[in-house]
Design a protein around this motif. Structure first.
Motif, PDB file in Angstrom:
ATOM      1  N   HIS A 197      -8.712 -11.747 -14.751  1.00 43.62           N
ATOM      2  CA  HIS A 197      -7.575 -12.323 -14.032  1.00 43.62           C
ATOM      3  C   HIS A 197      -7.244 -13.736 -14.482  1.00 43.62           C
ATOM      4  CE1 HIS A 197      -7.812  -9.361 -10.420  1.00 43.62           C
ATOM      5  NE2 HIS A 197      -7.847  -8.763 -11.582  1.00 43.62           N
ATOM      6  N   SER A 198      -8.228 -14.438 -15.056  1.00 47.41           N
ATOM      7  CA  SER A 198      -7.929 -15.756 -15.616  1.00 47.41           C
ATOM      8  C   SER A 198      -8.781 -15.989 -16.861  1.00 47.41           C
ATOM      9  CB  SER A 198      -8.120 -16.874 -14.587  1.00 47.41           C
ATOM     10  OG  SER A 198      -9.442 -16.959 -14.157  1.00 47.41           O
ATOM     11  N   VAL A 199      -8.132 -16.613 -17.841  1.00 46.47           N
ATOM     12  CA  VAL A 199      -8.762 -16.872 -19.138  1.00 46.47           C
ATOM     13  C   VAL A 199      -8.550 -18.343 -19.466  1.00 46.47           C
ATOM     14  CG1 VAL A 199      -8.824 -16.245 -21.574  1.00 46.47           C
ATOM     15  CG2 VAL A 199      -8.103 -14.557 -19.902  1.00 46.47           C
ATOM     16  N   SER A 204     -16.818 -11.569 -12.997  1.00 48.01           N
ATOM     17  CA  SER A 204     -16.149 -10.309 -13.340  1.00 48.01           C
ATOM     18  C   SER A 204     -14.648 -10.450 -13.575  1.00 48.01           C
ATOM     19  CB  SER A 204     -16.398  -9.268 -12.246  1.00 48.01           C
ATOM     20  OG  SER A 204     -15.814  -9.688 -11.028  1.00 48.01           O
ATOM     21  N   LYS A 205     -14.044 -11.560 -13.180  1.00 54.28           N
ATOM     22  CA  LYS A 205     -12.587 -11.732 -13.318  1.00 54.28           C
ATOM     23  C   LYS A 205     -12.179 -12.947 -14.133  1.00 54.28           C
ATOM     24  CE  LYS A 205     -11.757  -8.240 -10.616  1.00 54.28           C
ATOM     25  NZ  LYS A 205     -11.420  -6.975 -11.204  1.00 54.28           N
ATOM     26  N   LYS A 206     -13.143 -13.735 -14.591  1.00 54.73           N
ATOM     27  CA  LYS A 206     -12.828 -15.001 -15.269  1.00 54.73           C
ATOM     28  C   LYS A 206     -13.609 -15.094 -16.581  1.00 54.73           C
ATOM     29  CE  LYS A 206     -12.292 -19.063 -12.938  1.00 54.73           C
ATOM     30  NZ  LYS A 206     -12.737 -20.230 -12.140  1.00 54.73           N
ATOM     31  N   ALA A 207     -12.906 -15.512 -17.643  1.00 53.79           N
ATOM     32  CA  ALA A 207     -13.544 -15.600 -18.963  1.00 53.79           C
ATOM     33  C   ALA A 207     -13.069 -16.823 -19.721  1.00 53.79           C
ATOM     34  CB  ALA A 207     -13.242 -14.339 -19.765  1.00 53.79           C
ATOM     35  N   VAL A 208     -13.906 -17.243 -20.661  1.00 53.83           N
ATOM     36  CA  VAL A 208     -13.579 -18.348 -21.557  1.00 53.83           C
ATOM     37  C   VAL A 208     -13.549 -17.804 -22.983  1.00 53.83           C
ATOM     38  CG1 VAL A 208     -14.354 -20.559 -22.494  1.00 53.83           C
ATOM     39  CG2 VAL A 208     -14.711 -20.047 -20.083  1.00 53.83           C
ATOM     40  N   ILE A 209     -12.465 -18.077 -23.687  1.00 51.73           N
ATOM     41  CA  ILE A 209     -12.402 -17.714 -25.097  1.00 51.73           C
ATOM     42  C   ILE A 209     -13.221 -18.739 -25.858  1.00 51.73           C
ATOM     43  CG2 ILE A 209     -10.908 -17.456 -27.120  1.00 51.73           C
ATOM     44  CD1 ILE A 209      -8.676 -16.714 -25.061  1.00 51.73           C
ATOM     45  N   CYS A 235      -8.043  -8.795 -21.686  1.00 55.36           N
ATOM     46  CA  CYS A 235      -7.643  -8.862 -20.277  1.00 55.36           C
ATOM     47  C   CYS A 235      -7.599  -7.468 -19.656  1.00 55.36           C
ATOM     48  CB  CYS A 235      -6.290  -9.553 -20.136  1.00 55.36           C
ATOM     49  SG  CYS A 235      -6.363 -11.326 -20.487  1.00 55.36           S
ATOM     50  N   LYS A 236      -7.086  -6.507 -20.407  1.00 51.56           N
ATOM     51  CA  LYS A 236      -6.974  -5.144 -19.885  1.00 51.56           C
ATOM     52  C   LYS A 236      -8.339  -4.459 -19.819  1.00 51.56           C
ATOM     53  CE  LYS A 236      -4.413  -0.873 -20.449  1.00 51.56           C
ATOM     54  NZ  LYS A 236      -3.429  -0.138 -21.224  1.00 51.56           N
ATOM     55  N   LYS A 237      -9.092  -4.500 -20.899  1.00 51.82           N
ATOM     56  CA  LYS A 237     -10.384  -3.799 -20.959  1.00 51.82           C
ATOM     57  C   LYS A 237     -11.357  -4.301 -19.897  1.00 51.82           C
ATOM     58  CE  LYS A 237     -14.295  -2.666 -23.960  1.00 51.82           C
ATOM     59  NZ  LYS A 237     -14.464  -1.334 -23.429  1.00 51.82           N
TER      60      LYS A 237
END
Length: 136
Positions: free
Chosen positions: A95-97, A61-66, A89-91
């Motif tokens: 917290h980390s990308v 829920s807080k970490k994503a990979v482009i 990041c806002k939507k």
């Protein structure tokens, strides 16, 4: 920005994704965006023309990979890529990308505030980079 959910790929989106991945992988990657709940694909349109897209995979829920980010060549340098990152990041309250990229895109990520780490020559003759951004 609008989320792309159609299972039928718009040719303009196909072209955008081809800027960010191998052309032979575009159809496979697009399917992942439409079928996997952990993936989202967004685009920006101006006067009916798709000028950019960004695809992301959520690790939690807080970490994503482009996975993919592309802006039409004639629209680059106008802050569109940065605005897409801020939107994500806002939507999604990320917290980390992370992103893995080539030398060509390192300046974009660095200018946004990502920490850049060389992964070395991951493919023959091609240096890859890990880019990491922590939202403050």
């Amino acid at each position: 920005m609008k989320e792309i959910t159609s299972t039928v790929m718009n040719p303009t989106i196909k072209k955008q994704l081809s800027y960010a991945t191998l052309e032979k992988k575009v159809n496979e990657e697009y399917k992942k965006y439409t079928y996997l709940p952990s993936r989202k694909l967004y685009s920006i349109e101006v006067n009916g023309e798709t000028i950019s897209c960004i695809g992301v995979e959520f690790l939690n829920s807080k970490k994503a990979v482009i996975k993919h980010i592309a802006v039409l060549p004639k629209e680059r340098g106008k802050g569109i890529g940065s605005s897409m990152l801020r939107f994500l990041c806002k939507k999604h309250d990320i917290h980390s990308v992370f992103a893995e990229t080539d030398k060509e895109a390192v300046n974009f990520y660095s200018n946004f505030g990502f920490q850049i780490t060389s992964l070395g020559e991951k493919y023959l003759g091609v240096e890859r980079f890990l880019c990491e951004f922590k939202v403050k």
